[in-house]
Scaffold this motif. Sequence first.
Motif, PDB file in Angstrom:
ATOM      1  N   LEU A 204      71.067  68.102  -7.253  1.00 27.94           N
ATOM      2  CA  LEU A 204      69.825  68.448  -6.580  1.00 27.94           C
ATOM      3  C   LEU A 204      68.810  67.316  -6.736  1.00 27.94           C
ATOM      4  O   LEU A 204      68.165  66.886  -5.775  1.00 27.94           O
ATOM      5  N   VAL A 205      68.686  66.806  -7.969  1.00 21.94           N
ATOM      6  CA  VAL A 205      67.739  65.727  -8.246  1.00 21.94           C
ATOM      7  C   VAL A 205      68.169  64.462  -7.488  1.00 21.94           C
ATOM      8  O   VAL A 205      67.368  63.794  -6.837  1.00 21.94           O
ATOM      9  N   ASP A 206      69.453  64.201  -7.538  1.00 19.03           N
ATOM     10  CA  ASP A 206      70.002  63.025  -6.872  1.00 19.03           C
ATOM     11  C   ASP A 206      69.748  63.061  -5.366  1.00 19.03           C
ATOM     12  O   ASP A 206      69.325  62.083  -4.766  1.00 19.03           O
ATOM     13  N   ARG A 207      69.986  64.223  -4.770  1.00 23.35           N
ATOM     14  CA  ARG A 207      69.783  64.368  -3.327  1.00 23.35           C
ATOM     15  C   ARG A 207      68.319  64.105  -2.952  1.00 23.35           C
ATOM     16  O   ARG A 207      68.036  63.416  -1.976  1.00 23.35           O
TER      17      ARG A 207
ATOM     18  N   ASN B 222      69.996  65.561 -19.778  1.00 25.49           N
ATOM     19  CA  ASN B 222      68.550  65.336 -19.749  1.00 25.49           C
ATOM     20  C   ASN B 222      68.238  63.845 -19.756  1.00 25.49           C
ATOM     21  O   ASN B 222      67.350  63.372 -19.039  1.00 25.49           O
ATOM     22  N   ARG B 223      68.985  63.129 -20.586  1.00 31.13           N
ATOM     23  CA  ARG B 223      68.730  61.689 -20.701  1.00 31.13           C
ATOM     24  C   ARG B 223      69.035  60.981 -19.377  1.00 31.13           C
ATOM     25  O   ARG B 223      68.243  60.200 -18.877  1.00 31.13           O
ATOM     26  N   ALA B 224      70.186  61.331 -18.792  1.00 33.42           N
ATOM     27  CA  ALA B 224      70.573  60.700 -17.519  1.00 33.42           C
ATOM     28  C   ALA B 224      69.571  61.041 -16.426  1.00 33.42           C
ATOM     29  O   ALA B 224      69.199  60.202 -15.596  1.00 33.42           O
TER      30      ALA B 224
ATOM     31  N   LYS C 187      66.283  59.174 -16.898  1.00 31.44           N
ATOM     32  CA  LYS C 187      66.415  57.775 -16.493  1.00 31.44           C
ATOM     33  C   LYS C 187      66.410  57.642 -14.965  1.00 31.44           C
ATOM     34  O   LYS C 187      65.714  56.788 -14.409  1.00 31.44           O
ATOM     35  N   ALA C 188      67.142  58.517 -14.310  1.00 29.99           N
ATOM     36  CA  ALA C 188      67.189  58.459 -12.848  1.00 29.99           C
ATOM     37  C   ALA C 188      65.811  58.694 -12.250  1.00 29.99           C
ATOM     38  O   ALA C 188      65.397  58.026 -11.298  1.00 29.99           O
TER      39      ALA C 188
ATOM     40  N   LEU D 183      60.643  56.605  -9.952  1.00 29.83           N
ATOM     41  CA  LEU D 183      59.176  56.470  -9.945  1.00 29.83           C
ATOM     42  C   LEU D 183      58.772  54.997 -10.065  1.00 29.83           C
ATOM     43  O   LEU D 183      57.778  54.557  -9.505  1.00 29.83           O
ATOM     44  N   PHE D 184      59.573  54.274 -10.829  1.00 30.38           N
ATOM     45  CA  PHE D 184      59.339  52.844 -10.985  1.00 30.38           C
ATOM     46  C   PHE D 184      59.370  52.170  -9.605  1.00 30.38           C
ATOM     47  O   PHE D 184      58.554  51.320  -9.279  1.00 30.38           O
ATOM     48  N   ARG D 185      60.302  52.593  -8.787  1.00 33.82           N
ATOM     49  CA  ARG D 185      60.408  52.046  -7.436  1.00 33.82           C
ATOM     50  C   ARG D 185      59.239  52.499  -6.568  1.00 33.82           C
ATOM     51  O   ARG D 185      58.698  51.726  -5.788  1.00 33.82           O
TER      52      ARG D 185
END
Length: 1192
Positions: A726-729, A831-833, A836-837, A842-844
């Motif tokens: 879901l987060v990835d999408r 959670n860690r992965a 990071k994603a 957000l960095f982008r």
Amino acid sequence: MADKEDAEPVTGRPRSLRANSLFSEDELVEDYYDAPPANSGSSWSDNGPSPRLPAPAFSGSSPGMLGDGMEGTAATAPLSPTIKAGWLDKNPPQGSYIYQKRWVKLDADYLRYFDSEKDAYSKRFIPVSSISRVTSIGDQKFEVITNNRNFVFRAESDADRNEWIRTLQQIAEERKSKALERTLMSPTTSGAADPADKSGFLELRGFKHKLFVAVAGDKVFLYKNAEDYRLGIGITYIEMNVGNVKEVDRRGFDLTTPYRIFSFSADSDQEKEEWVEAMQQSIAEALSNSEVAERIWVVESNRFCADCGSPKPDWASINLCVVICKRCAGEHRGLGPGITKVRSLKMDRKVWTEELIELFHQIGNAVANQFWAANVPPSEAITPASSSQERRRFLIAKYREGKYRRYHPLFGNQEELDRALCAAVTTSDLAETQALLFCGAAVTCATGDPQCPTPLALAEKSGQRLQMEFLLHNKNSETPRLEVGGSEEKPYSVPLPSVTHNGFLYKTPSMAKPVGERKGQEEFSRRWCTLQDGVLSYYENDRNAVPNGEIKVEEIVCLVNNPPNAHGIESTFEIYIESERLYLFGLESPDSAREWLKSIAKSFVHPRAEELLALDFERIGRLHYKGGLNLERAKEGWFALAGSTLHVCFEDSERQEPLQLRKLQELSIQGDNEVLVLVERRRTLYIQGERKLDFLGWVHAIQKAAGSAGDTLSEQQLTESDVPLLVDRCIDYITQCGLTSEGIYRKSGQNSKTTSLLEMLRRDARSVRLKEGEHQVDDVANTLKRFFRDLGDGLFTGRWGQDWLRATALEDEEAKISEYRRLLGTLPTVNRATLKALINHLFRVQRFSGENQMNTHNLAIVFGPTLFQTDGKDYKAGRVVEDLISHYVKIFNVNDQEMKKQQDEIMAIMKMREAASSGTQQAGDFICTVYLEEKKTEAEQHVKIPATMTAEELTFEILDRRKIVMKEKDYWSCFEVNEREEAERPLHYSEKVLPILHCLGTESYLVVKKQMSMENMLIYLASRVGDCKHGMMKFREERNLLGLGLSTGFHDRYFILNHTCLRLYKEVRSHKPEKEWPVRNLKVYLGMKKKLRPPTCWGFTVFYENEKHEKQQWYLCCDTQADLREWFATFLHVQNGGALWPSETSKVRASRSQQDSRLGNISLIPLRGNESEMRNSVAAFATDPLTLLRNV
Ligand SMILES: [Zn+2]
């Protein structure tokens, strides 16, 4: 003393009064046994705990105590009518002179004597078959002479004596001639009775010495010692139709009959179990009914085992229509029900319909063996004396491999076979149907008649009842096939471990449908259940000898452990059997339920899959699947579902392999609920729905397990890198479409749309594709935020959340960063992965703050409270997010390479957006469509093309998605195909794809396929010195707009290609080239337009474009394929500095080298396509792509 004669009778009411009905509600609803005979041992419950009567034995009973309803011994021997009986004096053993009065009885099988005429159990029995002579020895005496022991009797008169002698002689004579007949027919050991099912020493209460006991068929024989057993002369035998066995203590058990209780004691626990089991089996056999057997035996050939020739076979294979003996039946079972369905003529009464019996008259052993045993070499045939190993070998060859069968003339021609079957079933020619079916005709083949789509329907229409019956029993039969080696490893050839377990279970009537609703406690009945000898039997109670029903473990296909309290009883489990029924059992104690589950699983799961037994499975069973290299044949695998992992023991692999269902890339059902397709990163697995009932259960369970289980992170569907799908999408979509959107993540989208999108993604993110135009950027952004805000336990976890917030107070920047890093290490993997994603994303986003107005601080204000699920009143949460973005590289240990990749991606995205805003490109265009093998919708792949992506990387990406593993000498490449020019160009592996995409015209596309000529090109290049080539080719120039160049046709020209340029000479002797082109400005495509009518089919098309963007295009034709290959190889060689193919140490390859090739190396299959499409696509690989160019 020869005879022990100190026994006591059993008290009890006559049998006739005790008969209990065995009908129960089970019988009314289930299709197992008909009502068993009423004289069952079950009635012994009436005696209460009677087995513990003092010192019972088998002889010396007082007649009166048996009660009036009893008619002496007659009741115990219903099958062997008495031929002669009477009082005789028997001479005492060992020299005593006192004759003993004995009641002597003769039937067709035994001469026996008893204390009294009312006794049930003899003091001695002498098999008629062992009597060699009977002679008169004076004083009204006569002697019965056996092989090594003589018995002397004295009658009351000479007349009586003579009558005895005459009768005995006659019976013995008859028996001898019969035995001779049998010996001639099939040489067997001389033994009197059938070989014992179990024999050995047992203590019997009342006897000083151990007795030798043998359980054989429906009787239990007692002998004084092993020598007597060998001779066949025993004390007595017990007819088990009135027997009942009950375990008493660790080693003791009672065999109870209406006349006596035999209290046995075995040497060990294990021994006792075996004895009890053997005796129970004997009871079942005794209670069987021979009516069906008698009818089947009406046909002479059915009176001897179809496989070994043993007489009176009382078992059968109902699909093969052969009558077989008990020992062969045991081996038949080992072949599995796909090959032979074993039933008893005597015990499985329900199965014997009039049609089936008639079928056995029509086919039976004679017709079946004309087919199956047409070519049996005498050296391979078996006899009644064959060992079980010999039997097994023979039966595998005969029925599984069809080694001896008479081949049908149409063998090998599937279409013809099917057509012939459709014709045969409308006639009465069952032999033809048999031959067709077992030579490969498909029982469910298409008839082409919409009215009668199957052979079964045709048979019905033609009124061929027996054909229908035969087809029905062979609905799922496997066609025999010879297999090279490994046949012993096949499922079922290994005997399953014999598991024993018993106890009370609650049970509902069996069902043909899934258990729809919760069953109340009142719907269960308490049953005594035993798991023994491969059979799970359930009885009315623990004192019954005859089960209400039973389940053969070999027919179990699936075992399901229900969640607690799924029904009115705390723990329940379901058993699914081959014939599409399911049984629901229950227990109050979860511990006992677990024990039952383990025992049942152990009893039916193949030993090669025993690893699965150690799992805490919720579902375990066998299923057919396709995968791996051979997609033609479905194989059988063992599957166990535990949590969200599906563990599989594939047919040919040593160990079980786990499939992480939440990480599947695809999970879909094909056909009409027939095939479940699972795509994992490296493989595709097709699970086939052989049977509906258990398959649907599996489908639902797998779908459920593959979905999100709850609202915490780890319960979501995940990507390969452990980020919730879901987060990835969402991140993916925002990256493509929302990086430059003003106020991204700050603006809230529409609430209702967010809610429905989140719900959709939560349900099954795998199936959701976010598309520009369909979804609004702000809705998606809001969905992502909402997900984190509602996340169970939060992204930073309840346990560690406060520590993260506290870390913000650290003043020293370095100390703070290292604290963040420490805390990062404490987070669970997912959670860690995820963190990071998200931070990477957000960095982008902040890199585009010029356009989107969202700098790090703004993003932190939004995401702090969201991620920490706080009200946002203080900025601590925001501070954490701000720190994480600012120190992204340090905290997450991002290396230069990763960083550069991101930069490149950002660049590519910027470019795309620019192009989009300038209107020259469609938004989101850098998602490009690449085909696998050929251009068709089912071979489509949509790939995100980063600026740095090379042709090699793209190739791998596509292969990866389709689970194809590149093997040595598989030269998978990416081709640019120009449809207008009918030409294609393999991209060099190091070529960047993005620029090519930009100038790809509408008639062009990319396809990934094997480069068939690569191997030969490499060989050619390796074999020569230098990088030049010269020779004649046919040349044609495209007429350009100015009408210059050659007008029409191809002309011979001489060419020289070196590492800098291609020169064209008018003829070989010309000194000066007519034309000259720098090699770097050429693009060479294989093939050319057919309408140019090339003189040979070995042509290529060359495009030239100079720095001033002047373009030319011409065509070249070679005389041979080899010539074309050499020219083309030289072009590639000079254009790419010699490197045509990456060396083995290529970075891309190395990084993918851990791929698992066991399953994946074949799925060249369109994921959605029928089997013939699959075959075609596989076949396509075998063809040389150049053939496409030859059709001129
Ligand atoms: Zn046999």
